[in-house]
Design a protein around this motif. Structure first.
Motif, PDB file in Angstrom:
ATOM      1  N   ALA A 131       0.846  -1.195   0.000  1.00  0.00           N
ATOM      2  CA  ALA A 131       0.000   0.000   0.000  1.00  0.00           C
ATOM      3  C   ALA A 131       0.886   1.251   0.000  1.00  0.00           C
ATOM      4  O   ALA A 131       1.922   1.299   0.658  1.00  0.00           O
ATOM      5  CB  ALA A 131      -0.899  -0.011   1.224  1.00  0.00           C
ATOM      6  N   ALA A 132       0.476   2.257  -0.767  1.00  0.00           N
ATOM      7  CA  ALA A 132       1.282   3.471  -0.906  1.00  0.00           C
ATOM      8  C   ALA A 132       0.456   4.686  -0.527  1.00  0.00           C
ATOM      9  O   ALA A 132      -0.752   4.603  -0.322  1.00  0.00           O
ATOM     10  CB  ALA A 132       1.786   3.582  -2.330  1.00  0.00           C
ATOM     11  N   TRP A 133       1.123   5.819  -0.469  1.00  0.00           N
ATOM     12  CA  TRP A 133       0.471   7.076  -0.110  1.00  0.00           C
ATOM     13  C   TRP A 133      -0.366   7.640  -1.250  1.00  0.00           C
ATOM     14  O   TRP A 133      -1.133   8.567  -1.087  1.00  0.00           O
ATOM     15  CB  TRP A 133       1.508   8.109   0.328  1.00  0.00           C
ATOM     16  N   ALA A 134      -0.234   7.080  -2.451  1.00  0.00           N
ATOM     17  CA  ALA A 134      -0.974   7.574  -3.605  1.00  0.00           C
ATOM     18  C   ALA A 134      -1.466   6.397  -4.437  1.00  0.00           C
ATOM     19  O   ALA A 134      -0.978   5.285  -4.311  1.00  0.00           O
ATOM     20  CB  ALA A 134      -0.075   8.458  -4.462  1.00  0.00           C
ATOM     21  N   THR A 135      -2.428   6.666  -5.300  1.00  0.00           N
ATOM     22  CA  THR A 135      -2.930   5.651  -6.213  1.00  0.00           C
ATOM     23  C   THR A 135      -2.126   5.735  -7.495  1.00  0.00           C
ATOM     24  O   THR A 135      -2.030   6.799  -8.104  1.00  0.00           O
ATOM     25  CB  THR A 135      -4.418   5.896  -6.518  1.00  0.00           C
ATOM     26  N   PHE A 136      -1.542   4.634  -7.887  1.00  0.00           N
ATOM     27  CA  PHE A 136      -0.734   4.604  -9.099  1.00  0.00           C
ATOM     28  C   PHE A 136      -1.573   4.091 -10.260  1.00  0.00           C
ATOM     29  O   PHE A 136      -2.452   3.253 -10.073  1.00  0.00           O
ATOM     30  CB  PHE A 136       0.493   3.704  -8.900  1.00  0.00           C
ATOM     31  N   PRO A 137      -1.302   4.586 -11.470  1.00  0.00           N
ATOM     32  CA  PRO A 137      -2.045   4.072 -12.630  1.00  0.00           C
ATOM     33  C   PRO A 137      -1.672   2.623 -12.903  1.00  0.00           C
ATOM     34  O   PRO A 137      -0.634   2.148 -12.462  1.00  0.00           O
ATOM     35  CB  PRO A 137      -1.594   4.988 -13.778  1.00  0.00           C
ATOM     36  N   ALA A 138      -2.545   1.950 -13.650  1.00  0.00           N
ATOM     37  CA  ALA A 138      -2.275   0.559 -14.007  1.00  0.00           C
ATOM     38  C   ALA A 138      -1.000   0.489 -14.844  1.00  0.00           C
ATOM     39  O   ALA A 138      -0.691   1.392 -15.620  1.00  0.00           O
ATOM     40  CB  ALA A 138      -3.454  -0.009 -14.790  1.00  0.00           C
ATOM     41  N   ARG A 139      -0.274  -0.585 -14.665  1.00  0.00           N
ATOM     42  CA  ARG A 139       0.972  -0.776 -15.413  1.00  0.00           C
ATOM     43  C   ARG A 139       0.655  -1.028 -16.886  1.00  0.00           C
ATOM     44  O   ARG A 139      -0.243  -1.789 -17.224  1.00  0.00           O
ATOM     45  CB  ARG A 139       1.733  -1.954 -14.828  1.00  0.00           C
ATOM     46  N   ILE A 140       1.428  -0.378 -17.762  1.00  0.00           N
ATOM     47  CA  ILE A 140       1.263  -0.551 -19.200  1.00  0.00           C
ATOM     48  C   ILE A 140       2.561  -1.108 -19.758  1.00  0.00           C
ATOM     49  O   ILE A 140       3.642  -0.597 -19.466  1.00  0.00           O
ATOM     50  CB  ILE A 140       0.934   0.796 -19.872  1.00  0.00           C
ATOM     51  N   THR A 141       2.460  -2.149 -20.535  1.00  0.00           N
ATOM     52  CA  THR A 141       3.639  -2.736 -21.151  1.00  0.00           C
ATOM     53  C   THR A 141       3.724  -2.257 -22.593  1.00  0.00           C
ATOM     54  O   THR A 141       2.774  -2.428 -23.356  1.00  0.00           O
ATOM     55  CB  THR A 141       3.555  -4.271 -21.119  1.00  0.00           C
ATOM     56  N   GLU A 142       4.832  -1.627 -22.941  1.00  0.00           N
ATOM     57  CA  GLU A 142       5.039  -1.129 -24.287  1.00  0.00           C
ATOM     58  C   GLU A 142       6.294  -1.768 -24.877  1.00  0.00           C
ATOM     59  O   GLU A 142       7.268  -1.978 -24.163  1.00  0.00           O
ATOM     60  CB  GLU A 142       5.196   0.394 -24.292  1.00  0.00           C
ATOM     61  N   THR A 143       6.255  -2.052 -26.169  1.00  0.00           N
ATOM     62  CA  THR A 143       7.428  -2.609 -26.816  1.00  0.00           C
ATOM     63  C   THR A 143       8.436  -1.487 -27.056  1.00  0.00           C
ATOM     64  O   THR A 143       8.059  -0.348 -27.302  1.00  0.00           O
ATOM     65  CB  THR A 143       7.062  -3.260 -28.163  1.00  0.00           C
ATOM     66  N   PRO A 144       9.720  -1.781 -26.984  1.00  0.00           N
ATOM     67  CA  PRO A 144      10.733  -0.741 -27.199  1.00  0.00           C
ATOM     68  C   PRO A 144      10.873  -0.386 -28.681  1.00  0.00           C
ATOM     69  O   PRO A 144      10.580  -1.195 -29.553  1.00  0.00           O
ATOM     70  CB  PRO A 144      12.021  -1.392 -26.687  1.00  0.00           C
ATOM     71  N   LEU A 145      11.307   0.860 -28.934  1.00  0.00           N
ATOM     72  CA  LEU A 145      11.690   1.255 -30.289  1.00  0.00           C
ATOM     73  C   LEU A 145      13.142   0.845 -30.472  1.00  0.00           C
ATOM     74  O   LEU A 145      13.968   1.065 -29.592  1.00  0.00           O
ATOM     75  CB  LEU A 145      11.532   2.760 -30.471  1.00  0.00           C
ATOM     76  N   ARG A 146      13.463   0.277 -31.604  1.00  0.00           N
ATOM     77  CA  ARG A 146      14.822  -0.216 -31.848  1.00  0.00           C
ATOM     78  C   ARG A 146      15.520   0.631 -32.908  1.00  0.00           C
ATOM     79  O   ARG A 146      14.881   1.198 -33.782  1.00  0.00           O
ATOM     80  CB  ARG A 146      14.762  -1.669 -32.301  1.00  0.00           C
ATOM     81  N   VAL A 147      16.837   0.703 -32.820  1.00  0.00           N
ATOM     82  CA  VAL A 147      17.633   1.441 -33.792  1.00  0.00           C
ATOM     83  C   VAL A 147      17.368   0.906 -35.194  1.00  0.00           C
ATOM     84  O   VAL A 147      17.292   1.665 -36.160  1.00  0.00           O
ATOM     85  CB  VAL A 147      19.138   1.363 -33.447  1.00  0.00           C
ATOM     86  N   SER A 148      17.175  -0.392 -35.321  1.00  0.00           N
ATOM     87  CA  SER A 148      16.941  -0.993 -36.639  1.00  0.00           C
ATOM     88  C   SER A 148      15.612  -0.545 -37.245  1.00  0.00           C
ATOM     89  O   SER A 148      15.376  -0.730 -38.434  1.00  0.00           O
ATOM     90  CB  SER A 148      16.994  -2.516 -36.551  1.00  0.00           C
TER      91      SER A 148
END
Length: 178
Positions: free
Chosen positions: A6-23
């Motif tokens: 439990a924390a002092w604030a409400t955190f947003p839901a975790r979002i998984t994003e794919t990384p941008l690659r140099v290629s």
């Protein structure tokens, strides 16, 4: 950050994003910005060894009387300085020609990743409507002719100096603070 308790604030839901690659990135040199699209330019693919964007806002922080605490009383921004650095294998004399002709050119960096919903990809696009070549010395890179160009980002009267577009799943990720 995902809290484990439990924390002092409400955190947003975790979002998984794919990384941008140099290629997935492509740099276009030459061409120009029409106000809606980047037109023309030569794609720098496998010949590009490195690309770097430097920004210096030249912020001058001044402490003044009666400002109170440990904070500055004023901040003045001088002339902004933006430089693009390219290092590429030379198969043509693109930058040399622009420099000899004393011409300005447009530069576009486009990096597109995976689709996060139909028709929408994770995207970073940086458009420099007007740049001038400071230097473009020829050199050797493992026996191959190379060119290391420094481009000064210039202020375009209509479009400014840089246009940055970011597309991702979280709307406020790249939004300006309110």
């Amino acid at each position: 950050y995902v809290p484990t308790e439990a924390a002092w604030a409400t955190f947003p839901a975790r979002i998984t994003e794919t990384p941008l690659r140099v290629s997935q990135a492509c740099l276009y040199v030459g061409g120009g910005w029409s106000g809606t699209a980047f037109v023309g330019g030569q794609a720098m693919g496998s010949v590009l060894n490195s690309f770097e964007y430097q920004l210096n806002n030249n912020m001058d922080i001044k402490f003044s009387l009666c400002a109170g605490g440990e904070y500055a009383g004023r901040a003045w921004r001088g002339g902004r300085n933006q430089v693009l650095k390219l290092n590429r294998q030379t198969r043509d004399y693109l930058l040399q020609n622009y420099m000899l002709q004393n011409e300005n050119l447009g530069v576009r960096l486009l990096c597109e990743g995976a689709e996060y919903e139909a028709g929408h990809k994770y995207t970073l696009e940086m458009i420099f409507p007007r740049a001038g070549i400071l230097t473009a010395p020829l050199s050797s890179d493992n026996g191959l002719v190379a060119e290391a160009g420094d481009l000064q980002v210039l202020e375009d009267d209509t479009y400014g100096s840089v246009i940055v577009r970011v597309k991702n799943l979280v709307e406020t990720f790249a939004a300006e603070p309110a």
